[in-house]
Design a protein around this motif. Structure first.
Motif, PDB file in Angstrom:
ATOM      1  N   ARG A 274     -26.932   3.888  23.165  1.00 22.52           N
ATOM      2  CA  ARG A 274     -26.854   5.184  23.830  1.00 22.52           C
ATOM      3  C   ARG A 274     -27.591   6.212  22.996  1.00 22.52           C
ATOM      4  N   ILE A 275     -28.092   7.240  23.661  1.00 26.19           N
ATOM      5  CA  ILE A 275     -28.686   8.370  22.956  1.00 26.19           C
ATOM      6  C   ILE A 275     -27.575   9.396  22.766  1.00 26.19           C
ATOM      7  N   ASP A 276     -26.952   9.356  21.592  1.00 21.42           N
ATOM      8  CA  ASP A 276     -25.828  10.234  21.277  1.00 21.42           C
ATOM      9  C   ASP A 276     -26.379  11.551  20.731  1.00 21.42           C
ATOM     10  N   PRO A 277     -26.188  12.669  21.435  1.00 17.62           N
ATOM     11  CA  PRO A 277     -26.763  13.950  20.979  1.00 17.62           C
ATOM     12  C   PRO A 277     -26.384  14.314  19.548  1.00 17.62           C
ATOM     13  N   LYS A 278     -25.140  14.085  19.157  1.00 15.20           N
ATOM     14  CA  LYS A 278     -24.702  14.449  17.798  1.00 15.20           C
ATOM     15  C   LYS A 278     -25.395  13.574  16.753  1.00 15.20           C
ATOM     16  N   VAL A 279     -25.457  12.272  17.012  1.00  9.96           N
ATOM     17  CA  VAL A 279     -26.109  11.346  16.082  1.00  9.96           C
ATOM     18  C   VAL A 279     -27.599  11.660  15.972  1.00  9.96           C
ATOM     19  N   GLU A 280     -28.247  11.865  17.122  1.00 11.10           N
ATOM     20  CA  GLU A 280     -29.681  12.139  17.114  1.00 11.10           C
ATOM     21  C   GLU A 280     -29.991  13.465  16.439  1.00 11.10           C
ATOM     22  N   THR A 281     -29.122  14.454  16.626  1.00 10.17           N
ATOM     23  CA  THR A 281     -29.334  15.755  15.991  1.00 10.17           C
ATOM     24  C   THR A 281     -29.251  15.641  14.482  1.00 10.17           C
ATOM     25  N   GLN A 282     -28.236  14.937  13.988  1.00  9.08           N
ATOM     26  CA  GLN A 282     -28.099  14.769  12.536  1.00  9.08           C
ATOM     27  C   GLN A 282     -29.267  13.977  11.967  1.00  9.08           C
ATOM     28  N   ARG A 283     -29.704  12.965  12.704  1.00  9.93           N
ATOM     29  CA  ARG A 283     -30.850  12.162  12.268  1.00  9.93           C
ATOM     30  C   ARG A 283     -32.111  13.031  12.174  1.00  9.93           C
ATOM     31  N   TYR A 284     -32.287  13.887  13.172  1.00  5.39           N
ATOM     32  CA  TYR A 284     -33.450  14.783  13.178  1.00  5.39           C
ATOM     33  C   TYR A 284     -33.376  15.799  12.032  1.00  5.39           C
ATOM     34  N   ILE A 285     -32.189  16.369  11.807  1.00  5.47           N
ATOM     35  CA  ILE A 285     -32.018  17.339  10.715  1.00  5.47           C
ATOM     36  C   ILE A 285     -32.314  16.684   9.370  1.00  5.47           C
ATOM     37  N   ASP A 286     -31.777  15.480   9.157  1.00  6.93           N
ATOM     38  CA  ASP A 286     -32.013  14.764   7.895  1.00  6.93           C
ATOM     39  C   ASP A 286     -33.502  14.497   7.691  1.00  6.93           C
ATOM     40  N   LYS A 287     -34.198  14.142   8.770  1.00  7.07           N
ATOM     41  CA  LYS A 287     -35.626  13.856   8.670  1.00  7.07           C
ATOM     42  C   LYS A 287     -36.413  15.112   8.295  1.00  7.07           C
ATOM     43  N   VAL A 288     -36.109  16.236   8.963  1.00  2.31           N
ATOM     44  CA  VAL A 288     -36.812  17.492   8.672  1.00  2.31           C
ATOM     45  C   VAL A 288     -36.546  17.934   7.241  1.00  2.31           C
ATOM     46  N   LEU A 289     -35.292  17.866   6.802  1.00  6.63           N
ATOM     47  CA  LEU A 289     -34.945  18.289   5.444  1.00  6.63           C
ATOM     48  C   LEU A 289     -35.625  17.416   4.391  1.00  6.63           C
ATOM     49  N   SER A 290     -35.693  16.106   4.648  1.00  4.22           N
ATOM     50  CA  SER A 290     -36.335  15.208   3.681  1.00  4.22           C
ATOM     51  C   SER A 290     -37.829  15.492   3.568  1.00  4.22           C
ATOM     52  N   GLN A 291     -38.448  15.886   4.673  1.00  2.00           N
ATOM     53  CA  GLN A 291     -39.876  16.191   4.663  1.00  2.00           C
ATOM     54  C   GLN A 291     -40.176  17.497   3.939  1.00  2.00           C
ATOM     55  N   LYS A 292     -39.223  18.434   3.987  1.00  4.51           N
ATOM     56  CA  LYS A 292     -39.425  19.758   3.381  1.00  4.51           C
ATOM     57  C   LYS A 292     -38.833  19.862   1.980  1.00  4.51           C
ATOM     58  N   ASP A 293     -38.067  18.857   1.573  1.00  2.00           N
ATOM     59  CA  ASP A 293     -37.234  18.944   0.372  1.00  2.00           C
ATOM     60  C   ASP A 293     -38.008  19.369  -0.875  1.00  2.00           C
ATOM     61  N   GLU A 294     -39.150  18.760  -1.120  1.00  2.00           N
ATOM     62  CA  GLU A 294     -39.878  19.006  -2.356  1.00  2.00           C
ATOM     63  C   GLU A 294     -40.642  20.329  -2.346  1.00  2.00           C
ATOM     64  N   LYS A 295     -40.803  20.917  -1.198  1.00  2.00           N
ATOM     65  CA  LYS A 295     -41.627  22.119  -1.081  1.00  2.00           C
ATOM     66  C   LYS A 295     -40.820  23.409  -0.970  1.00  2.00           C
ATOM     67  N   MET A 296     -39.484  23.333  -0.952  1.00  2.00           N
ATOM     68  CA  MET A 296     -38.673  24.524  -0.717  1.00  2.00           C
ATOM     69  C   MET A 296     -37.652  24.719  -1.821  1.00  2.00           C
ATOM     70  N   ASP A 297     -37.343  25.985  -2.115  1.00  2.00           N
ATOM     71  CA  ASP A 297     -36.278  26.281  -3.066  1.00  2.00           C
ATOM     72  C   ASP A 297     -34.944  26.266  -2.340  1.00  2.00           C
ATOM     73  N   ASP A 298     -33.857  26.476  -3.068  1.00  2.00           N
ATOM     74  CA  ASP A 298     -32.515  26.390  -2.480  1.00  2.00           C
ATOM     75  C   ASP A 298     -32.318  27.399  -1.356  1.00  2.00           C
ATOM     76  N   GLU A 299     -32.843  28.609  -1.520  1.00  2.00           N
ATOM     77  CA  GLU A 299     -32.674  29.633  -0.496  1.00  2.00           C
ATOM     78  C   GLU A 299     -33.436  29.258   0.778  1.00  2.00           C
ATOM     79  N   GLY A 300     -34.620  28.704   0.575  1.00  2.00           N
ATOM     80  CA  GLY A 300     -35.412  28.269   1.725  1.00  2.00           C
ATOM     81  C   GLY A 300     -34.739  27.151   2.485  1.00  2.00           C
ATOM     82  N   LYS A 301     -34.153  26.210   1.723  1.00  2.00           N
ATOM     83  CA  LYS A 301     -33.443  25.108   2.364  1.00  2.00           C
ATOM     84  C   LYS A 301     -32.240  25.616   3.151  1.00  2.00           C
ATOM     85  N   LYS A 302     -31.560  26.609   2.591  1.00  2.00           N
ATOM     86  CA  LYS A 302     -30.386  27.175   3.258  1.00  2.00           C
ATOM     87  C   LYS A 302     -30.781  27.826   4.586  1.00  2.00           C
ATOM     88  N   LEU A 303     -31.893  28.570   4.563  1.00  2.00           N
ATOM     89  CA  LEU A 303     -32.358  29.225   5.789  1.00  2.00           C
ATOM     90  C   LEU A 303     -32.817  28.195   6.824  1.00  2.00           C
TER      91      LEU A 303
END
Length: 480
Positions: A274-303
């Motif tokens: 099934r395409i579970d909206p909650k699971v897919e959303t968390q998966r997408y958030i984790d992917k975006v954060l991992s891609q941006k992780d090395e390029k952003m400071d803590d405040e940027g990550k928070k925003l």
């Protein structure tokens, strides 16, 4: 968010058009409604906890003027003296399960003044008609096994009527048994002629597989018309014929697994998820954060994380999962049970927006690009099946959905008429025969003016629908 704003104005008493003693909301299917009911509290909390933050509607300070309204809405929805929630269900397992889910989530929101209405409860008139007795026995069994969460609610039942409840007189008859008897008496004395000759799902599967060995098959329609049983049955029929098949759903209720669990053995070539909206959303958030992780400071990550908490993120995440499923359909059959109409149109709108964005920004030749939206418009690859009951209102709603799809360049492949009594000419119970006869005009209108192809699923008085459909289609299952 327009519907949320209007909803809030009505509940808070700020809507234009005068004062009302009673406001009655005929709500959307469960998923939409629960989201709508969660929003007033969510925005009230957001403006309190994030005075300097931002949301998908803009800066918090811009929402402050509405905080009093949100608080008033939440208070009124939770006030048992002012608000009552009527949960409407059929005496069917999946429908009662959905009502129980609604009841539980409403309770979690503090909206506890609930009542349960069971609609369309059948009582046989012809005690010699074994089919009608089986229909009644199934309804009684399902009602006796009502989920525990619903048993504490005040319960009221309404009978199955041999006519569509359209017009003042028939609407009034819902609450007047004597008027029901008068209308019933006039109907059951008429000669009932039916059997529209609808082809079955085995014919649909043969028609598709005669021309292709892969593709996307989507069942669409309003809530409660039978999208899930149609998708499950088609997936099993395809897999039994030896094709690789993936069955999935975008419906938050996710009843696909319930139907599949009815089978004693799963076809070798069938996979399910099934395409579970909650699971897919968390998966997408984790992917975006991992891609941006090395390029952003803590405040940027928070925003960034705050921005990713918007409702739009879920739409994008589900679309990404949806796109992957469409890509899979290029090498095997993918059968998708979609969410009720509103959810599905939102998903298609996201697909359209992505399509336009790709074409606007690409440096490639447009003829070399194939977006998910274009795949849905490809009649060879994708087959959209509209599911309807043989009743006026579901037919009109399916016709409206068809027009929306056609404006998007998506032409439905076929209509499937679910729970058709008119496919069973041997029934003798006068009430069921009257309903069967009333179906014929609706089915003929669908065949003559709305559908390119029309197929049917007969009314099956069985608790385990999928095995029953399996037994009906043994011919096609033996063809490979």
């Amino acid at each position: 968010m327009a519907s949320f704003a209007e909803f809030s104005r009505f509940i808070s008493g700020e809507s234009e058009g005068g004062n009302f003693d009673v406001i009655i909301f005929d709500t959307a299917p469960t998923g939409h409604t629960l989201i709508l009911l969660e929003l007033p509290g969510a925005w009230a909390d957001f403006t309190s906890e994030n005075p300097d933050g931002a949301s998908c509607l803009g800066p918090s300070f811009a929402l402050k003027s509405n905080q009093q309204r949100y608080n008033k809405v939440v208070s009124r929805l939770r006030d048992s003296a002012q608000t009552t929630f009527y949960l409407v269900s059929r005496a069917e397992g999946s429908s009662l399960k959905e009502a129980a889910r609604s009841s539980e989530e409403l309770n979690e929101l503090g909206m506890k003044n609930q009542r349960l209405y069971i609609n369309g409860l059948f009582k046989a008139l012809d005690k010699g008609d074994l089919f009608s007795l089986k229909v009644q026995a199934l309804a009684d069994e399902q009602l006796s096994a009502i989920p525990a969460y619903l048993r504490k609610l005040p319960l009221e039942t309404f009978p199955l009527l041999p006519y569509n409840v359209l017009g003042i007189e028939k609407l009034r008859s819902l609450l007047h048994p004597e008027l029901q008897k008068q209308i019933l008496g006039a109907l059951i004395n008429k000669e009932a002629k039916f059997d529209p000759g609808l082809a079955g799902l085995d014919d649909l599967v043969k028609q598709i597989t005669d021309h292709q060995n892969h593709g996307l098959i989507m069942t669409m329609g309003k809530g409660g018309v039978g999208k899930t049983i149609a998708a499950s049955a088609i997936a099993v029929l395809l897999a039994r014929k030896g094709f690789e098949v993936h069955l999935t759903t975008t419906d938050p209720a996710a009843h696909v697994q319930d139907f599949i669990n009815q089978l004693s053995d799963l076809p070798d070539h069938l996979t399910i998820d099934r395409i579970d909206p909650k699971v897919e959303t968390q998966r997408y958030i984790d992917k975006v954060l991992s891609q941006k992780d090395e390029k952003m400071d803590d405040e940027g990550k928070k925003l960034l994380l705050e921005d990713l908490k918007s409702a739009y993120t879920e739409e994008v995440a589900v679309f990404h999962a949806f796109s992957k499923v469409i890509n899979d359909a290029k090498r095997k059959f993918v059968v998708m049970d979609t969410a009720p109409t509103g959810h599905t149109l939102l998903l298609l709108d996201t697909a359209g927006s992505y399509h336009r964005e790709v074409l606007r920004n690409t440096t490639l030749n447009a003829s070399r690009i194939k977006t998910p939206y274009m795949a849905l418009q490809d009649h060879e690859l994708s087959k959209v099946l509209l599911i309807s009951l043989p009743e006026t209102t579901p037919m009109r709603e399916a016709a409206s959905l068809q027009e929306d799809l056609k404006r998007a360049g998506i032409v439905p492949y076929a209509w499937i008429i679910n729970q058709s009594l008119s496919m069973l000419p041997a029934i003798t119970d006068p009430l069921l025969r009257s309903r069967a006869a009333a179906e014929v005009e609706i089915i003929q209108k669908i065949e003559n003016t709305l559908a390119e192809n029309t197929f049917g699923i007969p009314f099956i008085p069985e608790k385990n629908l999928l095995p029953a459909l399996h037994d009906m289609h043994t011919t096609v299952l033996n063809q490979t």
